[in-house]
Design an enzyme around this catalytic site. Structure first.
Site, PDB file in Angstrom:
ATOM      1  N   ARG A  96       0.836  -1.211   0.000  1.00 41.85           N
ATOM      2  CA  ARG A  96       0.000   0.000   0.000  1.00 41.85           C
ATOM      3  C   ARG A  96       0.871   1.263   0.000  1.00 41.85           C
ATOM      4  O   ARG A  96       0.527   2.253  -0.647  1.00 41.85           O
ATOM      5  CB  ARG A  96      -0.959  -0.023   1.199  1.00 41.85           C
ATOM      6  CG  ARG A  96      -2.065   1.022   1.088  1.00 41.85           C
ATOM      7  CD  ARG A  96      -3.137   0.828   2.139  1.00 41.85           C
ATOM      8  NE  ARG A  96      -2.603   0.979   3.487  1.00 41.85           N
ATOM      9  CZ  ARG A  96      -3.284   0.729   4.597  1.00 41.85           C
ATOM     10  NH1 ARG A  96      -4.543   0.317   4.517  1.00 41.85           N
ATOM     11  NH2 ARG A  96      -2.726   0.883   5.776  1.00 41.85           N
TER      12      ARG A  96
ATOM     13  N   LYS B 194      -2.784   6.459   1.304  1.00 44.34           N
ATOM     14  CA  LYS B 194      -2.540   6.936   2.664  1.00 44.34           C
ATOM     15  C   LYS B 194      -1.562   8.105   2.598  1.00 44.34           C
ATOM     16  O   LYS B 194      -0.359   7.957   2.816  1.00 44.34           O
ATOM     17  CB  LYS B 194      -2.006   5.781   3.520  1.00 44.34           C
ATOM     18  CG  LYS B 194      -2.360   5.931   4.976  1.00 44.34           C
ATOM     19  CD  LYS B 194      -2.292   4.598   5.690  1.00 44.34           C
ATOM     20  CE  LYS B 194      -2.316   4.764   7.185  1.00 44.34           C
ATOM     21  NZ  LYS B 194      -3.519   5.379   7.728  1.00 44.34           N
TER      22      LYS B 194
ATOM     23  N   GLU C  63     -16.233   6.228   4.730  1.00 47.14           N
ATOM     24  CA  GLU C  63     -15.455   5.759   5.887  1.00 47.14           C
ATOM     25  C   GLU C  63     -15.346   6.895   6.887  1.00 47.14           C
ATOM     26  O   GLU C  63     -16.015   7.920   6.750  1.00 47.14           O
ATOM     27  CB  GLU C  63     -14.078   5.253   5.435  1.00 47.14           C
ATOM     28  CG  GLU C  63     -13.201   6.291   4.777  1.00 47.14           C
ATOM     29  CD  GLU C  63     -11.801   5.757   4.464  1.00 47.14           C
ATOM     30  OE1 GLU C  63     -11.297   4.899   5.196  1.00 47.14           O
ATOM     31  OE2 GLU C  63     -11.205   6.245   3.490  1.00 47.14           O
TER      32      GLU C  63
HETATM   33  N1  PLP Z   1      -9.220   4.397   6.595  1.00 45.79           N
HETATM   34  C1  PLP Z   1      -8.399   5.397   6.927  1.00 45.79           C
HETATM   35  C2  PLP Z   1      -8.728   6.761   6.433  1.00 45.79           C
HETATM   36  C3  PLP Z   1      -7.276   5.152   7.725  1.00 45.79           C
HETATM   37  O1  PLP Z   1      -6.456   6.144   8.085  1.00 45.79           O
HETATM   38  C4  PLP Z   1      -7.029   3.847   8.177  1.00 45.79           C
HETATM   39  C5  PLP Z   1      -5.853   3.544   8.985  1.00 45.79           C
HETATM   40  O2  PLP Z   1      -4.865   3.082   8.527  1.00 45.79           O
HETATM   41  C6  PLP Z   1      -7.911   2.824   7.796  1.00 45.79           C
HETATM   42  C7  PLP Z   1      -9.001   3.147   7.010  1.00 45.79           C
HETATM   43  C8  PLP Z   1      -7.697   1.428   8.240  1.00 45.79           C
HETATM   44  O3  PLP Z   1      -6.685   0.815   7.503  1.00 45.79           O
HETATM   45  P1  PLP Z   1      -5.849  -0.370   8.126  1.00 45.79           P
HETATM   46  O4  PLP Z   1      -6.824  -1.406   8.543  1.00 45.79           O
HETATM   47  O5  PLP Z   1      -5.001  -0.837   6.997  1.00 45.79           O
HETATM   48  O6  PLP Z   1      -5.095   0.183   9.255  1.00 45.79           O
HETATM   49  C1  COI Z   2      -3.988   3.574  11.440  1.00 46.51           C
HETATM   50  O1  COI Z   2      -4.936   2.955  11.885  1.00 46.51           O
HETATM   51  O2  COI Z   2      -2.867   3.069  11.295  1.00 46.51           O
HETATM   52  C2  COI Z   2      -4.104   4.964  11.040  1.00 46.51           C
HETATM   53  O3  COI Z   2      -3.246   5.444  10.350  1.00 46.51           O
HETATM   54  C3  COI Z   2      -5.213   5.755  11.513  1.00 46.51           C
HETATM   55  C4  COI Z   2      -4.775   7.034  12.096  1.00 46.51           C
HETATM   56  C5  COI Z   2      -5.981   7.893  12.211  1.00 46.51           C
HETATM   57  C6  COI Z   2      -4.104   6.867  13.420  1.00 46.51           C
END
Ligand code: PLP
Ligand code: COI
Length: 341
Positions: free
Chosen positions: A82, A184, A220
């Site tokens: 990612r 991200k 989201e």
């Molecule tokens: N959506 C957003 C906007 C995020 O910042 C995060 C955090 O990483 C997620 C979703 C969840 O992603 P993950 O499960 O890969 O941490």
């Molecule tokens: C994560 O879950 O890793 C994120 O980056 C979310 C952030 C809002 C702390």
């Protein structure tokens, strides 16, 4: 390394400086070999690409102490992939995926005294990131970049841990159609700050963002994807090109189907469906699964039947299975767990 003297069970989601961090620089078209350093300060030009035009991307993953006492990380290969997607979208060089995983391993090993012990409820949050570091004044990508990884022990993202939260429908959009919502990048978070500050002032824990084009579909939150459980026990999760492809959500979809035998639908989810849902949760690395008890749409309250006291039963099963896999209580699917030591 001996464990640090930290009150593990009372940690919030904050930054604690640890001993070591990883740094690698990109110059003349190549990444250098990278080092661990004690220096937590970043020195860059006043005109660096990141400072002028927000050319920065990041990741988030966690290290856990398992029941048997090993230190492990969860699916770092997916974070590597990612980060590459995020970097390419912002015209940044990819950091090699195998080197990304090695950098995570090295950083966690070098800070093993900061990995919270099993059973404390805390984990080690790992933050890899990359930014344009050389001077850029015309709008164009930088030529030089820095990739870094630091880590910090954390507790729950929302105060109260597994207690249901209240969210509101935001009037602001998080991402544009065909924009950068699916990567991200720091810029997605900068533009969510006003929305979260005003949400907190008004007594809400988070924002529910709707799709920017029609404002009829659920996207989201600022830092997590959504999962819903319908009254007949189906797991439903929004599919959209402008949300982050959450690793937690993708893992939960697998866990729901393969471990719990649930029916799963990954599809567009209309806001109108909220009143018919039995359970709702936010899922992400930081959020794990944070149950939602109430959704407020401009004063109109939608109270989930699971209530404000505890997680709903299906959310609980998903939570227990996912965290069971992460902490080594439940056998993980092949390749999900990287053992560090
Ligand atoms: N959506 C957003 C906007 C995020 O910042 C995060 C955090 O990483 C997620 C979703 C969840 O992603 P993950 O499960 O890969 O941490
Ligand atoms: C994560 O879950 O890793 C994120 O980056 C979310 C952030 C809002 C702390």
């Amino acid at each position: 390394m001996e464990k640090k003297d930290i009150d593990w069970s009372n940690l919030g989601f904050g930054y604690i400086k640890t001993d070591k961090r990883y740094v690698s620089n990109f110059k003349d078209g190549a990444w250098d070999e990278g080092v661990l350093t004690d220096d937590d300060k970043v020195v860059i030009s006043e005109c660096a690409g990141v400072l002028q035009y927000a050319q920065t991307v990041f990741e988030g993953l966690k290290a856990y102490t398992t029941e048997k006492g090993n230190i492990v990380v969860f699916r770092p290969d997916l974070n590597a992939e990612r980060l590459e997607q995020s970097a390419l979208r912002l015209e940044m060089p990819a950091f090699p995926r195998d080197r990304f995983v090695d950098a995570i391993v090295e950083t966690v090993k070098a800070n093993d005294g900061f990995v919270p012990p099993y059973g404390t409820g805390a984990t080690l949050y790992i933050r890899p990131y990359m930014f344009g570091s050389n001077p850029v004044i015309g709008v164009k990508p930088a030529d030089e970049y820095q990739f870094r990884v630091f880590c910090t022990p954390v507790g729950p993202y929302f105060k109260g841990g597994a207690k249901p939260i209240t969210i509101r429908v935001s009037d602001f959009d998080r991402a544009a159609p065909h924009g950068t919502g699916n990567i991200k990048a720091g810029l997605n978070y900068a533009m969510s700050l006003h929305a979260i500050v005003t949400a907190h002032k008004e007594g809400f824990d988070e924002n529910m963002y709707l799709d920017p084009q029609t404002r009829t579909k659920v996207e989201e939150t600022g830092g997590a994807n959504f999962i819903f459980v319908t009254k007949d026990g189906t797991l439903v999760t929004p599919k959209s090109d402008s949300i982050l492809p959450s690793i937690t959500r993708r893992s939960l979809v697998y866990v729901a189907k393969e471990y719990l035998g649930l029916k799963v639908e990954e599809r567009e989810v209309f806001f109108d469906e909220m009143k018919d849902m039995a359970e709702c949760g936010l899922c992400g690395t930081a959020a794990v699964i944070s149950p939602v008890g109430k959704i407020v749409d401009h004063g109109k309250e939608i109270c989930l039947p699971s209530g404000m006291a505890d997680m709903g039963p299906v959310t609980r099963k998903l939570y227990d299975t996912l965290t069971g896999i992460q902490m080594g209580r439940i056998e993980a699917p092949e390749g999900w767990i990287k053992v560090i030591e």
